[in-house]
Design a protein around this motif. Sequence first.
Motif, short mmCIF file in Angstrom:
data_model
loop_
_atom_site.label_atom_id
_atom_site.label_comp_id
_atom_site.label_asym_id
_atom_site.label_seq_id
_atom_site.Cartn_x
_atom_site.Cartn_y
_atom_site.Cartn_z
N LEU A 31 0.85 -1.19 0.00
CA LEU A 31 0.00 0.00 0.00
C LEU A 31 0.88 1.24 0.00
O LEU A 31 1.80 1.35 0.82
CB LEU A 31 -0.90 0.02 1.24
N VAL A 32 0.58 2.17 -0.90
CA VAL A 32 1.33 3.42 -0.98
C VAL A 32 0.36 4.59 -0.94
O VAL A 32 -0.50 4.71 -1.81
CB VAL A 32 2.18 3.48 -2.27
N GLU A 33 0.54 5.42 0.08
CA GLU A 33 -0.35 6.57 0.25
C GLU A 33 0.26 7.82 -0.35
O GLU A 33 1.48 7.95 -0.47
CB GLU A 33 -0.61 6.83 1.73
N SER A 34 -0.60 8.76 -0.67
CA SER A 34 -0.17 10.07 -1.12
C SER A 34 -1.29 11.06 -0.86
O SER A 34 -2.43 10.66 -0.60
CB SER A 34 0.19 10.06 -2.61
N GLY A 35 -0.95 12.34 -0.89
CA GLY A 35 -1.98 13.37 -0.83
C GLY A 35 -2.05 14.16 0.45
O GLY A 35 -2.86 15.08 0.56
N GLY A 36 -1.23 13.85 1.44
CA GLY A 36 -1.26 14.63 2.67
C GLY A 36 -0.68 16.02 2.45
O GLY A 36 -0.19 16.35 1.37
N GLY A 37 -0.74 16.83 3.49
CA GLY A 37 -0.18 18.16 3.40
C GLY A 37 -0.73 19.09 4.45
O GLY A 37 -1.35 18.65 5.43
N LEU A 38 -0.50 20.38 4.23
CA LEU A 38 -0.94 21.43 5.14
C LEU A 38 -2.12 22.17 4.51
O LEU A 38 -2.05 22.56 3.34
CB LEU A 38 0.21 22.39 5.41
N VAL A 39 -3.17 22.34 5.28
CA VAL A 39 -4.36 23.03 4.79
C VAL A 39 -4.95 23.86 5.92
O VAL A 39 -4.80 23.51 7.09
CB VAL A 39 -5.38 22.01 4.23
N GLN A 40 -5.62 24.93 5.56
CA GLN A 40 -6.29 25.74 6.57
C GLN A 40 -7.61 25.10 6.97
O GLN A 40 -8.22 24.35 6.19
CB GLN A 40 -6.54 27.14 6.03
N GLY B 127 -10.75 23.80 4.82
CA GLY B 127 -10.28 23.35 3.52
C GLY B 127 -10.49 21.87 3.28
O GLY B 127 -11.09 21.17 4.10
N SER B 128 -9.96 21.40 2.15
CA SER B 128 -10.14 20.01 1.74
C SER B 128 -8.82 19.41 1.30
O SER B 128 -7.92 20.12 0.85
CB SER B 128 -11.13 19.93 0.56
N LEU B 129 -8.73 18.11 1.46
CA LEU B 129 -7.62 17.32 0.96
C LEU B 129 -8.17 15.98 0.50
O LEU B 129 -9.18 15.51 1.02
CB LEU B 129 -6.56 17.07 2.04
N ARG B 130 -7.47 15.38 -0.46
CA ARG B 130 -7.82 14.02 -0.85
C ARG B 130 -6.60 13.14 -0.73
O ARG B 130 -5.55 13.42 -1.32
CB ARG B 130 -8.35 13.97 -2.29
N LEU B 131 -6.75 12.08 0.04
CA LEU B 131 -5.70 11.08 0.19
C LEU B 131 -5.95 9.94 -0.78
O LEU B 131 -7.10 9.58 -1.03
CB LEU B 131 -5.65 10.55 1.62
N SER B 132 -4.86 9.37 -1.27
CA SER B 132 -4.95 8.22 -2.16
C SER B 132 -4.14 7.08 -1.59
O SER B 132 -3.12 7.30 -0.93
CB SER B 132 -4.40 8.56 -3.55
N CYS B 133 -4.59 5.87 -1.87
CA CYS B 133 -3.88 4.67 -1.43
C CYS B 133 -3.90 3.67 -2.58
O CYS B 133 -4.95 3.12 -2.91
CB CYS B 133 -4.56 4.08 -0.21
N THR C 43 -1.97 18.12 8.20
CA THR C 43 -1.93 19.17 9.20
C THR C 43 -2.95 20.25 8.84
O THR C 43 -2.91 20.77 7.72
CB THR C 43 -0.53 19.80 9.29
N VAL C 44 -3.83 20.53 9.77
CA VAL C 44 -4.87 21.53 9.55
C VAL C 44 -4.60 22.71 10.48
O VAL C 44 -4.63 22.55 11.71
CB VAL C 44 -6.27 20.95 9.81
N SER C 45 -4.35 23.85 9.92
CA SER C 45 -4.06 25.04 10.72
C SER C 45 -5.34 25.82 11.01
O SER C 45 -6.26 25.83 10.21
CB SER C 45 -3.07 25.93 9.99
N SER C 46 -5.34 26.44 12.16
CA SER C 46 -6.54 27.19 12.58
C SER C 46 -6.49 28.63 12.10
O SER C 46 -5.48 29.10 11.61
CB SER C 46 -6.68 27.16 14.10
#
Length: 118
Positions: free
Chosen positions: A4-13, A16-22, A115-118
């Motif tokens: 399994l290989v994940e991708s798509g993380g990051g920093l968002v306010q 916001g939205s993010l999409r992770l993939s596996c 990581t979700v910043s406030s």
Amino acid sequence: QVQLVESGGGLVQAGGSLRLSCAASGNILSINAMGWYRQVPGKQSELVATIFRGGSTNYADSVKGRFTISRDNAKNTVYLQMNSLKPEDTAVYYCAARSLVAGIYDYWGQGTQVTVSS
């Protein structure tokens, strides 16, 4: 064996939205469910979303209505769409596969930081 290989993380306010993939490879037919866990240091890991072989899904109460798990069978890939993110969603997210034989999540990805910043 399943890889399994994940991708798509990051920093968002927050908000916001993010999409992770596996992306899964190997003995895919041995899998009967895929899930996304998250881990915060010092806290117990949390299973946030599951998608079963038949297509049904489950969600933790903490993410219901905000997160959506889905899959693309042609690409052997599972996704976690995360909307309306909150600072408390900050964690390392792991993709996991549950095998038919073992009945537990016995294959894991490397994890991706969200990581979700406030």
